[in-house]
Structure formats: C-alpha cells, structure tokens
Design a protein around this motif. Structure first.
Motif: not given
Length: 197
Positions: A140-162
């Motif tokens: 069951v794949r839940l969408g979180i979208g891709r980071p904007q701009g040049h933000r690294a994927g690892a930083d993005y997935v470990l970031g908190r929800f806005s």
C-alpha cells in the motif's frame, strides 16, 4: 484461516515521529486505534506488534481472520529483519503480508495498491525483498511527493510534514487503513479499483 501480517514502515524513535518516511507507522497506528489495540514490544522480533481480528464487519471484535499489525524497531534499511522474523514466527507466507510505505513517485494524498514489483529505490522494501527472498507481497503505497528544487531525497523523507500536508495527511492515513481492510476482505482487484486514484 491464514493470518495476515500488516507492516507499517518507518524509523523508530521520537526524532522520526511524524516524518514523511513514517507514514506507514501512522497508518498501522490508525488500524490499531480502530481495533482498540495497543502496540507492545515483541520479544526477539525486532518489532512492536498488536494483534486483532478482521472480517467483513471490519477490524476488531469477533471476526474470522487473525491480523497482526507491526512496526519494525530496526531502522528503515533493516526492516526486512523484523518482517522475516515475524513471518517465520507466525507462519505467514508473503502473499499474506501487506507492507504500508511512503512513495516519492506519488503526490501527497494519492495511493496505489499492488502485489509484487521492485523496490523503486525504497530501502525498506529492498530489505524486505532481500530477507523474504521474494517481492511477492502486497504494498500500500502512500504518496508523499518529490522534494522541490535541489533538496536531497533523504533530507526530504526525514523531514516533517508541513502544516498544509498535515491537513491532507489524516485523510491519506485513513484511506491507507481502509485500503488494508479492503485488500484483506475484498481482494486486490476491487481494492485497486476503489483506491488507485
């Protein structure tokens, strides 16, 4: 009746709570809440688990099938250790395992249900496939979208929800929980028709 194992993927510890990578944890938390069950550490299993039953009437209460909810206590890239231990201990085959996880390639609020496939760069899935020796489990794949701009994927997935994402998050987690229940009760085709938006 064969039992079902539903594994929410995430990282343990308060510093990772409510991060995008932990949407799988949030979804199995919702399933446990609906069943009126609490998670507890399972000795030697590398996971916290909660057990309930599930059937056409929904989750919790008297129902035909046993359902074990799990949150690995390993880090994401070692999730397979916990899944393998639990599946061996509970004698559950891969076709009765549902893994709930975050998906960069889907926009927030969107979800997809599928059986099998690759890991698409997801370290949790990669570990589970390696430890089970197969990718033939439900996702069951839940969408979180891709980071904007040049933000690294690892930083993005470990970031908190806005704040804006948090408003959608409750709906997505609710839909994810419903998709798990539907997958067990109605099967793959009807669940995909209903949820693959």
């Amino acid at each position: 009746m064969m039992s079902w194992l539903v594994v929410g993927l995430g990282n343990p510890g308060p510093q990772y709570a409510n991060t995008r990578h932990n949407i799988g944890f949030l979804t199995v938390d919702e399933l446990a809440r609906r069943a009126g069950e609490r998670f507890s550490a399972s000795r030697g299993m590398h996971a916290e688990t909660a057990s309930t039953r599930i059937g056409p009437q929904g989750i919790g209460g008297p129902a035909p099938e046993k359902l074990v909810l799990a949150k690995p206590r390993t880090f994401m890239n070692e999730s397979g250790r916990a899944v393998r231990k639990l599946s061996d201990f509970l004698d559950i085959e891969p076709d009765h395992i549902i893994v709930v996880h975050d998906e960069l390639d889907l926009d927030p609020g969107r979800l997809r249900i599928k059986l099998g496939g690759g890991d698409n760069g997801h370290n949790g899935l990669k570990s589970i496939r390696a430890h089970l020796g197969t990718g033939d489990f439900y996702r069951v794949r839940l969408g979180i979208g891709r980071p904007q701009g040049h933000r690294a994927g690892a930083d993005y997935v470990l970031g908190r929800f806005s704040k804006a994402e948090r408003e959608e998050l409750a709906i997505e987690v609710d839909d994810g929980a419903e998709a798990v229940i539907s997958l067990i009760n109605a099967g793959l085709g009807p669940t995909q028709n209903r949820f693959n938006n």
